[in-house]
Enzyme design. Structure first.
Site, mmCIF file in Angstrom:
data_model
loop_
_atom_site.group_PDB
_atom_site.id
_atom_site.type_symbol
_atom_site.label_atom_id
_atom_site.label_comp_id
_atom_site.label_asym_id
_atom_site.label_seq_id
_atom_site.Cartn_x
_atom_site.Cartn_y
_atom_site.Cartn_z
ATOM 1 N N VAL A 37 39.509 49.094 55.686
ATOM 2 C CA VAL A 37 39.885 50.300 56.414
ATOM 3 C C VAL A 37 38.591 50.990 56.827
ATOM 4 C CG1 VAL A 37 41.086 52.504 56.331
ATOM 5 C CG2 VAL A 37 42.007 50.532 55.084
ATOM 6 N N LYS A 38 38.497 51.352 58.098
ATOM 7 C CA LYS A 38 37.277 51.978 58.600
ATOM 8 C C LYS A 38 37.382 53.501 58.540
ATOM 9 C CE LYS A 38 35.104 50.040 62.134
ATOM 10 N NZ LYS A 38 34.833 49.474 63.490
ATOM 11 N N ILE A 39 36.409 54.121 57.903
ATOM 12 C CA ILE A 39 36.298 55.580 57.827
ATOM 13 C C ILE A 39 34.908 55.951 58.336
ATOM 14 C CG2 ILE A 39 36.223 57.599 56.313
ATOM 15 C CD1 ILE A 39 38.118 56.206 54.416
#
Length: 367
Positions: A138-140
């Protein structure tokens, strides 16, 4: 031997900075894996916007999900995860053979959450649950508000690709967040093996600074910032703090070179691939750059673990009038804003396609 294979054998992972349903359907991604040593991929709202608006490959999926009552972000998330699950399955063999170090794909939280810590954590949990693949990051974004979200997500056991990093200081902040998350897991008696990468954006530095610099300093800033950050990365891996975590079974948060397509038409089209050859890192590249490096790319040695001439180059660039610290903040803000713009365009485009497809369907029924 292809230059891509040489980089792979050096210990660098080559990832594709793109995903489309067509790449999956026609076997192109599988061919990149087989022929060009591609072992993962990244995506972002701009990539999906181009993929969905650029043809009809997603029309059937949009129409079917619209009939089910889905719309907006929920509809897009399902479309994107369908692609990413298929890609993740293609990379599953390398994911297993490398002990979960390589073979990852990435899905970004809504860019509207770049300044929302709690919202980013909730979105990361949702995507992780819906993704149903162990090799899905998941990209944050590594914004000030994103840093505590990254720490909490790591503590929760969610693999994270930290995006939109532009400076060594920004990288060090998310590296600290990653280690804090792992330390909290160990204190809680949880498994410390949680995957993560930290994505440093390169080419945008030079797009922003070249116009202020003399010719001899063109396309030097991005590389110098990368060298400086690579030094910090190697220092982190050698630190007593990290060694303690590694001894407990933790995986390193690998440094990823992003935005590595050359933007200057007068520069080499493989500039940022050759410059960032380094073991235990990742280079994620657009298709055009992958093709160029596979065709005529060359290696010119390995990055210096001590940063090479980065400090001297950065000093010259500062003396030429570039405020590097301020530019880092500007680039991160503008990068977040660009993703928001793509996000709105993406969702508007999906909504319009859904309306058009519903109209065609109604017309067919009437006939």
């Amino acid at each position: 031997m292809k230059a891509t294979r040489q980089l792979h054998d050096l210990g660098q992972s080559l990832w594709l900075d793109n995903i489309t349903r067509t790449l999956l359907d026609d076997g192109t991604l599988a061919r990149y894996i087989e022929e060009d040593s591609i072992t993962g991929l990244t995506s972002n709202p701009s990539i999906f916007d181009a993929a969905i608006s650029g043809g009809d490959a997603y029309d059937a999926g949009i129409h079917a999900k619209s009939l089910m009552g889905m719309q907006g972000e929920a509809l897009f998330t399902e479309l994107a995860l369908e692609d990413l699950r298929r890609a993740a399955d293609l990379f599953q063999p390398v994911f297993e053979s490398t002990g979960h170090v390589d073979g990852w794909v990435s899905m970004e939280v809504s860019p509207l959450l770049a300044a929302d810590t709690a919202g980013s954590i909730a979105a990361a949990r949702h995507i992780h649950h819906k993704g149903r693949r162990d090799n899905l990051f998941v990209k944050i974004p590594g914004t000030p508000e994103g840093v505590p979200a990254i720490e909490e997500a790591i503590f929760l056991g969610i693999p994270i690709n930290v995006t939109l990093l532009f400076s060594c200081a920004q990288y060090e902040a998310v590296s600290e967040a990653y280690m804090r998350g792992i330390e909290r897991r160990l204190q809680a008696g949880l498994d410390p093996r949680v995957g993560s990468v930290a994505s440093l954006f390169i080419s945008r530095w030079d797009v922003a600074s070249n116009k202020q610099l003399p010719d001899e300093l063109h396309n030097k800033l991005g590389i110098a910032v990368g060298q400086q950050t690579y030094r910090a990365y190697r220092q982190m891996l050698a630190s007593a703090r990290w060694q303690k975590l590694a001894d407990a079974g933790a995986m390193p948060q690998r440094l990823l070179w992003a935005s590595t397509g050359t933007k200057d038409p007068d520069a080499s089209d493989t500039l940022y691939i050759s410059a960032f050859a380094a073991p235990e890192t990742i280079n994620t590249m657009p298709e055009k750059t992958l093709h160029a490096f596979a065709d005529h790319g060359e290696l010119h040695g390995v990055m210096d673990v001590d940063g090479g001439d980065a400090d001297a180059v950065l000093a010259r660039i500062s003396a030429a009038g570039v405020d590097i610290d301020q530019l880092a903040l500007t680039l991160q803000r503008e990068g977040a804003e660009a993703f928001v713009k793509s996000w709105h365009h993406l969702l508007d485009g999906i909504a319009e396609k859904a309306r058009q497809l519903a109209g065609k369907s109604d017309g067919a029924v009437l006939k």
